[in-house]
Design an enzyme around this catalytic site. Structure first.
Site, PDB file in Angstrom:
ATOM      1  N   GLY A  15      -9.145   0.820  -2.202  1.00 40.82           N
ATOM      2  CA  GLY A  15     -10.582   0.792  -1.891  1.00 40.82           C
ATOM      3  C   GLY A  15     -11.131   2.208  -1.776  1.00 40.82           C
ATOM      4  NE  ARG A  76      -7.188  -2.787  -3.371  1.00 45.12           N
ATOM      5  CZ  ARG A  76      -8.458  -2.875  -2.933  1.00 45.12           C
ATOM      6  NH1 ARG A  76      -9.361  -3.522  -3.631  1.00 45.12           N
ATOM      7  NH2 ARG A  76      -8.794  -2.333  -1.783  1.00 45.12           N
ATOM      8  CG  ASP A 107      -0.131   2.036   4.883  1.00 44.28           C
ATOM      9  OD1 ASP A 107      -0.024   3.266   5.018  1.00 44.28           O
ATOM     10  OD2 ASP A 107      -0.115   1.227   5.833  1.00 44.28           O
ATOM     11  CB  THR A 129      -8.202   3.512   3.897  1.00 43.73           C
ATOM     12  OG1 THR A 129      -8.649   2.223   4.366  1.00 43.73           O
ATOM     13  CG2 THR A 129      -7.202   4.036   4.903  1.00 43.73           C
ATOM     14  CG  ASP A 131      -9.333  -0.766   5.927  1.00 43.36           C
ATOM     15  OD1 ASP A 131     -10.556  -0.978   5.927  1.00 43.36           O
ATOM     16  OD2 ASP A 131      -8.562  -1.194   5.037  1.00 43.36           O
ATOM     17  CG  ASP A 133      -5.181   0.346   7.337  1.00 44.13           C
ATOM     18  OD1 ASP A 133      -5.450   1.428   6.783  1.00 44.13           O
ATOM     19  OD2 ASP A 133      -5.045  -0.718   6.702  1.00 44.13           O
ATOM     20  NE  ARG A 175      -6.489  -3.988   2.632  1.00 47.49           N
ATOM     21  CZ  ARG A 175      -5.977  -3.514   1.510  1.00 47.49           C
ATOM     22  NH1 ARG A 175      -4.707  -3.715   1.233  1.00 47.49           N
ATOM     23  NH2 ARG A 175      -6.706  -2.848   0.655  1.00 47.49           N
TER      24      ARG A 175
HETATM   25  P1  ADP Z   1      -4.527   0.921  -0.368  1.00 46.29           P
HETATM   26  O1  ADP Z   1      -3.933   2.096  -1.027  1.00 46.29           O
HETATM   27  O2  ADP Z   1      -5.935   1.147   0.067  1.00 46.29           O
HETATM   28  O3  ADP Z   1      -3.630   0.356   0.715  1.00 46.29           O
HETATM   29  P2  ADP Z   1      -3.728  -1.253  -2.131  1.00 46.29           P
HETATM   30  O4  ADP Z   1      -2.778  -1.860  -1.161  1.00 46.29           O
HETATM   31  O5  ADP Z   1      -4.619  -2.152  -2.907  1.00 46.29           O
HETATM   32  O6  ADP Z   1      -4.713  -0.205  -1.457  1.00 46.29           O
HETATM   33  O7  ADP Z   1      -2.862  -0.384  -3.146  1.00 46.29           O
HETATM   34  C1  ADP Z   1      -3.459   0.368  -4.156  1.00 46.29           C
HETATM   35  C2  ADP Z   1      -2.576   0.385  -5.353  1.00 46.29           C
HETATM   36  O8  ADP Z   1      -1.331   1.042  -5.026  1.00 46.29           O
HETATM   37  C3  ADP Z   1      -2.150  -0.969  -5.883  1.00 46.29           C
HETATM   38  O9  ADP Z   1      -3.123  -1.578  -6.709  1.00 46.29           O
HETATM   39  C4  ADP Z   1      -0.920  -0.610  -6.693  1.00 46.29           C
HETATM   40  O10 ADP Z   1      -1.262  -0.066  -7.944  1.00 46.29           O
HETATM   41  C5  ADP Z   1      -0.302   0.493  -5.833  1.00 46.29           C
HETATM   42  N1  ADP Z   1       0.750  -0.075  -4.999  1.00 46.29           N
HETATM   43  C6  ADP Z   1       0.600  -0.865  -3.914  1.00 46.29           C
HETATM   44  N2  ADP Z   1       1.798  -1.260  -3.430  1.00 46.29           N
HETATM   45  C7  ADP Z   1       2.716  -0.718  -4.250  1.00 46.29           C
HETATM   46  C8  ADP Z   1       4.149  -0.755  -4.301  1.00 46.29           C
HETATM   47  N3  ADP Z   1       4.879  -1.431  -3.402  1.00 46.29           N
HETATM   48  N4  ADP Z   1       4.769  -0.070  -5.283  1.00 46.29           N
HETATM   49  C9  ADP Z   1       4.048   0.622  -6.203  1.00 46.29           C
HETATM   50  N5  ADP Z   1       2.709   0.692  -6.220  1.00 46.29           N
HETATM   51  C10 ADP Z   1       2.054   0.046  -5.252  1.00 46.29           C
HETATM   52  O1  F6P Z   2      -9.190  -1.071   2.397  1.00 44.90           O
HETATM   53  C1  F6P Z   2     -10.573  -0.958   2.363  1.00 44.90           C
HETATM   54  C2  F6P Z   2     -11.215  -2.317   2.240  1.00 44.90           C
HETATM   55  O2  F6P Z   2     -12.617  -2.149   2.219  1.00 44.90           O
HETATM   56  C3  F6P Z   2     -10.816  -3.308   3.333  1.00 44.90           C
HETATM   57  O3  F6P Z   2     -11.517  -3.090   4.537  1.00 44.90           O
HETATM   58  C4  F6P Z   2     -11.122  -4.611   2.666  1.00 44.90           C
HETATM   59  O4  F6P Z   2     -10.273  -5.629   3.146  1.00 44.90           O
HETATM   60  C5  F6P Z   2     -10.822  -4.351   1.213  1.00 44.90           C
HETATM   61  O5  F6P Z   2     -10.827  -2.951   1.033  1.00 44.90           O
HETATM   62  C6  F6P Z   2     -11.805  -4.993   0.276  1.00 44.90           C
HETATM   63  O6  F6P Z   2     -11.412  -4.769  -1.013  1.00 44.90           O
HETATM   64  P1  F6P Z   2     -12.285  -5.139  -2.312  1.00 44.90           P
HETATM   65  O7  F6P Z   2     -13.157  -3.966  -2.579  1.00 44.90           O
HETATM   66  O8  F6P Z   2     -11.267  -5.337  -3.367  1.00 44.90           O
HETATM   67  O9  F6P Z   2     -13.084  -6.342  -1.985  1.00 44.90           O
END
Ligand code: ADP
Ligand code: F6P
Length: 324
Positions: A15, A76, A107, A129, A131, A133, A175
């Site tokens: 995000g 993503r 994360d 982020t 969040d 978090d 989230r």
């Molecule tokens: P955030 O980074 O905000 O936590 P996401 O959890 O959506 O957001 O993760 C962002 C991107 O990071 C994912 O779309 C994916 O491409 C990559 N990613 C997430 N988890 C993994 C993982 N376990 N191994 C490799 N890439 C990952």
């Molecule tokens: O991680 C940031 C965030 O805005 C969260 O607060 C929320 O759960 C999520 O991303 C929403 O994602 P999307 O933009 O895919 O709806």
């Protein structure tokens, strides 16, 4: 002997968050200061796999500090969660001469960064982020702007809620984390906050508090509901039926992720972005930049990902004390 890094890439992932542009600017300008070349990788890991890679110089990041969103776009990418996708990503880095990457995200993005590091591409994560978090860091880029945006929106809902003597359930993002809800709870003087870390699902107790508040003469009843609990619309219907008080749900949604970054977000992003580029210039890899105990520090990615964070109990207790 640390690997010598000559060209680095920078990407934003997951995000978007206000302040990401300030972080990108800091990465690019610090790297150039350190004699490194910089490439921008568009659309997070998705753009890495589709080779959307552009050269960046100092002017590529002019005039972006005050802009919300991310000039590199974000995405993503499921493919990158697979070993094949990660191998391809590392191969593409080598093809483009990229021997280090700064990943600005949450994360999930750091998990991806750790995988690239294991495949020989030096990686540094920067917490971006709304969040808040990320366990290893007391601050994440975007949080301050997001809570200020949410706070202003909730003030507006409160006005109309008071005029109509209604109950309002306002859902904020985060989230599975309740930090935005907690902060808005304080800042908006809400009657209740429902946090994923604390809410026990006892809706009857919530309803009893609403009835009690009305008896004590409260004209409105603002409930900040964290996204991790959700179901605000159906909750509003049940509360209205049980209390006889008109109840509306407002889901603030993606407006919380946009807008001009606050001063705090610009400053933290600038320092964290610069620190990340400096770590790469020193030959470091598999690290996350963090803010802890009043200082900018860095942690091993796996160590950072194994850390846990919770809503501080004393803050939650103070919130409840101030409401009554
Ligand atoms: P955030 O980074 O905000 O936590 P996401 O959890 O959506 O957001 O993760 C962002 C991107 O990071 C994912 O779309 C994916 O491409 C990559 N990613 C997430 N988890 C993994 C993982 N376990 N191994 C490799 N890439 C990952
Ligand atoms: O991680 C940031 C965030 O805005 C969260 O607060 C929320 O759960 C999520 O991303 C929403 O994602 P999307 O933009 O895919 O709806």
């Amino acid at each position: 002997m640390a690997k010598v890094v000559k060209t680095i890439g920078v990407l934003t992932s997951g995000g978007d968050a206000p302040g990401m542009n300030a972080a990108i600017r800091a990465v690019v300008r610090t790297a150039i200061h350190e004699g490194l070349k910089v490439k921008g990788i568009m659309r997070g890991y998705a753009g890495l796999l589709s080779e959307e890679i552009v050269d960046m110089d100092s002017t590529s990041v002019s005039d972006i500090m005050h802009r919300g969103g991310t000039i590199l776009y974000t995405a993503r990418c499921m493919e990158f969660t697979t070993p094949e996708g990660q191998e391809l990503g590392a191969e593409i880095c080598r093809k483009h001469g990229i021997d280090g990457i700064v990943v600005i995200g949450g994360d999930g993005s750091f998990r991806g960064a750790g995988k690239l590091a294991a495949l020989g591409i030096n990686t540094i994560g920067v917490p971006g982020t709304i969040d808040l978090d990320i366990a290893c860091s007391e601050y994440t880029i975007g949080f301050d702007t997001a809570v200020n945006t949410a706070m202003e929106a909730i003030d507006k809902v409160r006005d109309t809620s008071t005029s109509h003597e209604r109950c309002s359930i306002i859902e904020v993002m985060g989230r599975n984390a309740g930090y935005i809800a907690l902060w808005c709870g304080f800042a908006n003087g809400a009657e209740d906050i429902l946090l994923p870390e604390r809410y026990d699902g006892n809706e009857q107790a919530l309803i009893n508090r609403i009835i009690d508040n009305r008896k004590r003469g409260k004209k409105h009843n603002i409930i900040i509901n964290a996204e991790g609990i959700g179901h605000s619309t159906s909750m509003a219907r049940r509360i209205e039926a049980a209390t006889g008080i008109e109840t509306r749900a407002t889901i603030l949604g993606h407006m919380q992720r946009g807008g001009t970054p606050t001063c705090k977000d610009r400053v933290y992003a600038s320092i964290m972005g610069a620190k990340a580029a400096l770590l790469l210039a020193e030959g470091k890899s598999n690290r996350v930049v963090a803010y802890k105990n009043g200082a900018y520090v860095d942690f091993d990615i796996q160590e950072a990902l194994s850390m846990k964070k919770d809503i501080p109990e004393d803050q939650y207790e103070i919130f409840k004390m101030l409401v009554r």
